[in-house]
Design a protein around this motif. Structure first.
Motif, PDB file in Angstrom:
ATOM      1  N   ALA A 182       7.994   2.093  -3.398  1.00 29.30           N
ATOM      2  CA  ALA A 182       6.936   3.475  -3.155  1.00 29.30           C
ATOM      3  C   ALA A 182       5.578   2.831  -3.538  1.00 29.30           C
ATOM      4  O   ALA A 182       5.070   2.919  -4.646  1.00 29.30           O
ATOM      5  CB  ALA A 182       7.539   4.558  -4.340  1.00 29.30           C
ATOM      6  N   THR A 183       4.778   2.611  -2.606  1.00 28.08           N
ATOM      7  CA  THR A 183       3.468   2.224  -2.812  1.00 28.08           C
ATOM      8  C   THR A 183       2.622   3.074  -1.803  1.00 28.08           C
ATOM      9  O   THR A 183       1.257   2.645  -2.082  1.00 28.08           O
ATOM     10  CB  THR A 183       3.471   0.594  -2.117  1.00 28.08           C
ATOM     11  N   GLY A 184       2.900   3.933  -1.203  1.00 29.90           N
ATOM     12  CA  GLY A 184       1.964   4.688  -0.366  1.00 29.90           C
ATOM     13  C   GLY A 184       2.246   6.256  -0.665  1.00 29.90           C
ATOM     14  O   GLY A 184       3.227   6.702  -1.096  1.00 29.90           O
ATOM     15  N   PRO A 185       1.227   7.081   0.099  1.00 30.11           N
ATOM     16  CA  PRO A 185       1.454   8.724   0.175  1.00 30.11           C
ATOM     17  C   PRO A 185       2.942   8.846   0.792  1.00 30.11           C
ATOM     18  O   PRO A 185       3.220  10.025   0.572  1.00 30.11           O
ATOM     19  CB  PRO A 185       0.150   8.780   0.897  1.00 30.11           C
ATOM     20  N   GLU A 186       3.260   8.166   1.792  1.00 27.02           N
ATOM     21  CA  GLU A 186       4.468   8.520   2.408  1.00 27.02           C
ATOM     22  C   GLU A 186       5.639   8.687   1.409  1.00 27.02           C
ATOM     23  O   GLU A 186       6.640   9.451   1.913  1.00 27.02           O
ATOM     24  CB  GLU A 186       4.893   7.639   3.436  1.00 27.02           C
ATOM     25  N   ALA A 187       5.567   8.132   0.192  1.00 28.50           N
ATOM     26  CA  ALA A 187       6.767   8.474  -0.787  1.00 28.50           C
ATOM     27  C   ALA A 187       6.600   9.584  -1.626  1.00 28.50           C
ATOM     28  O   ALA A 187       7.132  10.057  -2.436  1.00 28.50           O
ATOM     29  CB  ALA A 187       6.573   7.318  -1.772  1.00 28.50           C
ATOM     30  N   GLY A 188       5.440  10.625  -1.190  1.00 30.50           N
ATOM     31  CA  GLY A 188       5.501  11.733  -1.902  1.00 30.50           C
ATOM     32  C   GLY A 188       4.530  11.583  -3.018  1.00 30.50           C
ATOM     33  O   GLY A 188       4.860  12.217  -3.830  1.00 30.50           O
ATOM     34  N   LEU A 189       3.638  10.605  -3.538  1.00 31.97           N
ATOM     35  CA  LEU A 189       3.131  10.431  -4.477  1.00 31.97           C
ATOM     36  C   LEU A 189       1.667  10.786  -4.453  1.00 31.97           C
ATOM     37  O   LEU A 189       1.111  10.616  -3.530  1.00 31.97           O
ATOM     38  CB  LEU A 189       3.302   9.013  -5.146  1.00 31.97           C
ATOM     39  N   THR A 190       1.016  11.193  -5.623  1.00 31.31           N
ATOM     40  CA  THR A 190      -0.382  11.774  -5.587  1.00 31.31           C
ATOM     41  C   THR A 190      -1.263  10.395  -5.668  1.00 31.31           C
ATOM     42  O   THR A 190      -0.696   9.380  -6.240  1.00 31.31           O
ATOM     43  CB  THR A 190      -0.821  12.569  -6.786  1.00 31.31           C
ATOM     44  N   PRO A 191      -2.479  10.414  -5.505  1.00 29.77           N
ATOM     45  CA  PRO A 191      -3.193   9.196  -5.610  1.00 29.77           C
ATOM     46  C   PRO A 191      -3.273   8.651  -6.790  1.00 29.77           C
ATOM     47  O   PRO A 191      -3.438   7.467  -7.099  1.00 29.77           O
ATOM     48  CB  PRO A 191      -4.856   9.765  -5.202  1.00 29.77           C
ATOM     49  N   ALA A 192      -3.526   9.661  -7.898  1.00 25.21           N
ATOM     50  CA  ALA A 192      -3.341   9.290  -9.495  1.00 25.21           C
ATOM     51  C   ALA A 192      -2.029   8.480  -9.812  1.00 25.21           C
ATOM     52  O   ALA A 192      -1.978   7.483 -10.520  1.00 25.21           O
ATOM     53  CB  ALA A 192      -3.680  10.399 -10.267  1.00 25.21           C
ATOM     54  N   GLN A 193      -0.921   9.066  -9.335  1.00 25.31           N
ATOM     55  CA  GLN A 193       0.326   8.617  -9.454  1.00 25.31           C
ATOM     56  C   GLN A 193       0.526   6.801  -8.751  1.00 25.31           C
ATOM     57  O   GLN A 193       1.117   6.174  -9.329  1.00 25.31           O
ATOM     58  CB  GLN A 193       1.306   9.354  -8.793  1.00 25.31           C
ATOM     59  N   GLN A 194      -0.112   6.860  -7.496  1.00 25.87           N
ATOM     60  CA  GLN A 194       0.051   5.733  -6.891  1.00 25.87           C
ATOM     61  C   GLN A 194      -0.893   4.629  -7.748  1.00 25.87           C
ATOM     62  O   GLN A 194      -0.477   3.351  -7.872  1.00 25.87           O
ATOM     63  CB  GLN A 194      -0.768   5.631  -5.563  1.00 25.87           C
ATOM     64  N   ALA A 195      -1.973   5.133  -8.257  1.00 25.49           N
ATOM     65  CA  ALA A 195      -3.012   4.224  -9.055  1.00 25.49           C
ATOM     66  C   ALA A 195      -2.326   3.756 -10.227  1.00 25.49           C
ATOM     67  O   ALA A 195      -2.290   2.542 -10.719  1.00 25.49           O
ATOM     68  CB  ALA A 195      -4.364   5.071  -9.253  1.00 25.49           C
ATOM     69  N   ALA A 196      -1.332   4.472 -11.051  1.00 29.27           N
ATOM     70  CA  ALA A 196      -0.753   4.436 -12.205  1.00 29.27           C
ATOM     71  C   ALA A 196       0.339   3.251 -11.983  1.00 29.27           C
ATOM     72  O   ALA A 196       0.354   2.305 -12.523  1.00 29.27           O
ATOM     73  CB  ALA A 196      -0.231   5.557 -12.707  1.00 29.27           C
ATOM     74  N   ARG A 197       0.953   3.663 -10.777  1.00 25.36           N
ATOM     75  CA  ARG A 197       1.978   2.454 -10.352  1.00 25.36           C
ATOM     76  C   ARG A 197       1.289   1.252 -10.125  1.00 25.36           C
ATOM     77  O   ARG A 197       2.030   0.167 -10.300  1.00 25.36           O
ATOM     78  CB  ARG A 197       2.797   2.846  -9.130  1.00 25.36           C
ATOM     79  N   GLU A 198       0.383   1.030  -9.267  1.00 31.15           N
ATOM     80  CA  GLU A 198      -0.361  -0.189  -9.077  1.00 31.15           C
ATOM     81  C   GLU A 198      -0.927  -1.104 -10.185  1.00 31.15           C
ATOM     82  O   GLU A 198      -0.470  -2.025 -10.240  1.00 31.15           O
ATOM     83  CB  GLU A 198      -1.618   0.228  -7.983  1.00 31.15           C
ATOM     84  N   LYS A 199      -1.107  -0.283 -11.289  1.00 31.10           N
ATOM     85  CA  LYS A 199      -1.660  -0.926 -12.437  1.00 31.10           C
ATOM     86  C   LYS A 199      -0.319  -1.647 -13.182  1.00 31.10           C
ATOM     87  O   LYS A 199      -0.368  -2.789 -13.647  1.00 31.10           O
ATOM     88  CB  LYS A 199      -2.237   0.184 -13.550  1.00 31.10           C
ATOM     89  N   LEU A 200       0.696  -0.907 -13.090  1.00 27.91           N
ATOM     90  CA  LEU A 200       2.071  -1.398 -13.635  1.00 27.91           C
ATOM     91  C   LEU A 200       2.605  -2.631 -12.662  1.00 27.91           C
ATOM     92  O   LEU A 200       3.236  -3.716 -13.316  1.00 27.91           O
ATOM     93  CB  LEU A 200       3.034  -0.238 -13.720  1.00 27.91           C
ATOM     94  N   ARG A 201       2.638  -2.427 -11.430  1.00 23.95           N
ATOM     95  CA  ARG A 201       2.670  -3.503 -10.597  1.00 23.95           C
ATOM     96  C   ARG A 201       2.013  -4.873 -10.809  1.00 23.95           C
ATOM     97  O   ARG A 201       2.573  -5.801 -10.949  1.00 23.95           O
ATOM     98  CB  ARG A 201       2.772  -3.149  -9.241  1.00 23.95           C
ATOM     99  N   THR A 202       0.680  -4.643 -10.897  1.00 21.29           N
ATOM    100  CA  THR A 202      -0.176  -5.831 -11.290  1.00 21.29           C
ATOM    101  C   THR A 202       0.288  -6.640 -12.567  1.00 21.29           C
ATOM    102  O   THR A 202       0.244  -7.682 -12.339  1.00 21.29           O
ATOM    103  CB  THR A 202      -1.493  -5.330 -11.027  1.00 21.29           C
ATOM    104  N   PHE A 203       0.465  -5.779 -13.539  1.00 17.60           N
ATOM    105  CA  PHE A 203       0.830  -6.283 -14.609  1.00 17.60           C
ATOM    106  C   PHE A 203       2.061  -7.027 -14.896  1.00 17.60           C
ATOM    107  O   PHE A 203       2.364  -8.161 -15.091  1.00 17.60           O
ATOM    108  CB  PHE A 203       0.959  -5.146 -16.021  1.00 17.60           C
ATOM    109  N   ALA A 204       3.256  -6.319 -14.004  1.00 21.58           N
ATOM    110  CA  ALA A 204       4.498  -6.945 -13.889  1.00 21.58           C
ATOM    111  C   ALA A 204       4.377  -8.283 -12.933  1.00 21.58           C
ATOM    112  O   ALA A 204       5.126  -9.467 -13.357  1.00 21.58           O
ATOM    113  CB  ALA A 204       5.367  -6.087 -13.123  1.00 21.58           C
ATOM    114  N   ASP A 205       3.708  -8.197 -12.008  1.00 24.11           N
ATOM    115  CA  ASP A 205       3.499  -9.408 -11.453  1.00 24.11           C
ATOM    116  C   ASP A 205       2.703 -10.699 -12.087  1.00 24.11           C
ATOM    117  O   ASP A 205       3.221 -11.792 -12.012  1.00 24.11           O
ATOM    118  CB  ASP A 205       2.709  -9.331  -9.815  1.00 24.11           C
TER     119      ASP A 205
END
Length: 284
Positions: free
Chosen positions: A152-175
Motif C-alpha cells: 500500500a504505497t499510494g492513494p488507491e489503497a484508501g490512505l490519506t496523505p498523512a498515512q502515506q507519509a507515515a508509512r514511507e518513513k517506516l519503509r525507509t527505515f526498514a529498507d
C-alpha cells in the motif's frame, strides 16, 4: 484474512499507561536509554512479517527480516536464489555493530514512528502480510504493526496523505536496516535448527529429486497444531553441523527419508533468542 490497523502494542502495563497519557503525537513516552544493558541474546530491535496468504509451513518457518541484538549482532536474510527448487537452508547473514550503533538504531526506529501513536491507516488490500516492528528495552517491549506496508504505497489503497507519509518513513527505515550495504557480513552459524516436516507428495518436479536419508531426530516430530499436517523436531549439538553438510547436497524439494517414509522438510535455523520448535509459533 485478518487485517491489522497500525497500533502500538505495549506488553508492560506501565508502558501502556504512559502511552495513554502521552497523546496522539507520542510526546511524554520516555525512550529506554540503555537497550544494550540487556543480555547479549536479547533482540532489542526486530522487524518481522506475520500473516498473509502463504502455506502453513512458510508461516511457521518465516525468518525475521532483521534482528538487532543487545551485543551488536545484526542478523538478516541474505540474497535468495530465484530458481526452483531453492536451497534446503535459507541464506542467513550476520554482521556486528557497536553498542553505540545499536542505541542509534533504536533512536531511529522511534523517529520513524515505532513506540508512538502513529496512524498508518487500513489499506484496501487483502491477503498480504503485516510488518511488525518491535523495540525491546529494560522496561518492556513496544510493537507497531503495519498491514501491507510494502504493497500500500499510494492513494488507491484508501490512505490519506498523512498515512502515506507515515508509512514511507517506516519503509525507509526498514529498507535501511535490512540492507547491510558495504558492511561485511558472514554466514550465520546456528547452534540449533528446527525442521518442520509434512508428508511428501509426488509431483512432476519433486518426483525427479533423489531421496536423502534424514540425519536428525525421527520425523515428523511433535505436532505444530490441530488441523496442520505438520510436525517439528529440533536438531542440536554435533548433529547441527552434520545436517548443514547434508543439506548442502539437497534442496527445498528434496524428499527426506525417516522411519521408512519420505517427508517434505523445511529447515529453519534458530536465532540466538530461540531455543526449539516452540519458538517458531510463539507470538504468531
Amino acid at each position: 484474512m485478518t487485517s491489522f490497523r497500525g497500533v502500538w502494542v505495549a506488553v508492560v502495563p506501565v508502558l501502556l499507561l504512559t502511552a495513554a497519557c502521552a497523546g496522539q503525537d507520542g510526546a511524554g513516552i520516555a525512550p529506554d536509554a540503555a537497550p544494550t544493558s540487556l543480555p547479549a541474546n536479547v533482540p532489542v530491535l526486530r522487524i518481522d512479517q506475520t500473516g498473509g496468504f502463504v502455506r502453513p509451513e512458510t508461516n511457521v518457518t518465516r525468518l525475521p527480516s532483521v534482528s538487532v541484538y543487545a551485543d551488536g549482532r545484526v542478523i538478516t536474510q541474505g540474497p535468495t536464489v530465484l530458481s526452483y527448487p531453492g536451497p534446503a537452508l535459507p541464506n542467513v547473514q550476520v554482521r556486528t555493530i557497536s553498542k553505540a550503533e545499536v542505541a542509534k538504531l533504536v533512536e531511529q526506529a522511534r523517529a520513524a514512528g515505532v513506540g508512538g501513536a502513529v496512524d498508518v491507516g487500513t489499506p484496501k488490500i487483502t491477503d498480504v502480510t503485516t510488518t511488525r516492528f518491535t523495540i525491546r528495552g529494560t522496561v518492556g517491549s513496544e510493537q507497531l504493526e503495519v498491514y501491507a506496508l510494502g504493497e500500500a504505497t499510494g492513494p488507491e489503497a484508501g490512505l490519506t496523505p498523512a498515512q502515506q507519509a507515515a508509512r514511507e518513513k517506516l519503509r525507509t527505515f526498514a529498507d535501511k536496516l535490512t540492507d547491510p550495504g558495504s558492511a561485511a557480513t558472514q554466514p550465520y552459524q546456528p547452534t540449533a535448527i528446527a525442521a518442520v516436516a509434512g508428508p511428501w507428495v509426488a509431483t512432476p518436479e519433486t518426483a525427479k529429486q533423489p531421496r536423502m536419508e534424514w540425519p536428525g531426530p525421527v520425523l515428523p516430530g511433535a505436532s505444530l497444531g490441530e488441523g496442520l499436517d505438520l510436525g517439528c523436531v529440533t536438531v542440536t549439538g554435533a548433529a547441527v553441523q552434520q545436517l548443514i553438510a547434508t543439506a548442502g547436497k539437497a534442496n527445498a524439494a528434496t524428499p527426506w527419508t525417516s522411519g521408512g517414509k519420505p517427508w517434505t522438510v523445511t529447515l529453519r535455523p534458530l536465532l540466538p533468542d530461540e531455543t526449539d520448535c516452540a519458538s517458531l509459533t510463539a507470538g504468531r
